[in-house]
Design an enzyme around this catalytic site. Sequence first.
Site, short mmCIF file in Angstrom:
data_model
loop_
_atom_site.label_atom_id
_atom_site.label_comp_id
_atom_site.label_asym_id
_atom_site.label_seq_id
_atom_site.Cartn_x
_atom_site.Cartn_y
_atom_site.Cartn_z
N LYS A 167 0.83 -1.21 0.00
CA LYS A 167 0.00 0.00 0.00
C LYS A 167 0.87 1.25 0.00
O LYS A 167 0.62 2.20 -0.78
CB LYS A 167 -0.92 0.01 1.22
CG LYS A 167 -1.89 1.19 1.24
CD LYS A 167 -2.65 1.28 2.55
CE LYS A 167 -1.78 1.81 3.66
NZ LYS A 167 -2.53 2.08 4.91
N ASP A 193 -6.47 1.34 1.23
CA ASP A 193 -6.50 1.49 2.68
C ASP A 193 -7.90 1.11 3.17
O ASP A 193 -8.71 0.56 2.41
CB ASP A 193 -6.13 2.92 3.08
CG ASP A 193 -7.17 3.95 2.66
OD1 ASP A 193 -8.13 3.60 1.92
OD2 ASP A 193 -7.04 5.12 3.06
#
Length: 219
Positions: free
Chosen positions: A120, A138
């Site tokens: 991420k 997220d």
Amino acid sequence: MNKAEIFEFFRRLAELNPSPETELEFGNNYQLLVAVVLSAQSTDVGVNKATRALFREVKTPAQMVELGEDGLKEHIKTIGLFNGKAKNVIALSQILVDRYGGEVPEDRDALVELPGVGRKTANVVMNCAFGAETFAVDTHIFRVGNRTGIAKGKTPLAVEKQLEKRVPQPFRVGSHHWMILHGRYICKARTPECWRCPVVDLCDYKDKVLAKGAARKAA
């Protein structure tokens, strides 16, 4: 959502916010990388408060290494998990100095090898620093993807893969910003504010909250 609805979803969000950006504050690619590492399990607001003074002092990996782990901790002690994050930031800074001439590599595989940098984080850096068509999933994007029907999946990676397949041009670079902001301010976890959502008619979510002040139905 079908292809036409997904296009219209992003078209409307783009019309409202033509140039979406991360809410993390930074002055260069290195500071962006540090800010994203620090933001894990922390809010952007909290990270920005901690990094304003830090980034006035530290602008390069070499300066961070010189500051040292204890010095960094003093700056970021208000952020959750700051001990581990400080260790990782110093370690990744040393690697950037030793292997990359103090520059942030424009390569996701190289980024994920740095301490404290997961997929991420690497996706955020690739997108924000280099304009790559990456999708940093997220909690907000995971929720919005599943709730709206744009990208359903049981894991962040599954949602990311769906976004890679389904998000059309010209929205691919900005899409993760629009989804994060939408999830942060409108499609909230506890009670989505569907009553003021600009894409409510496109959304697959069954338990829409269509009146201000109303409670979300039990799932």
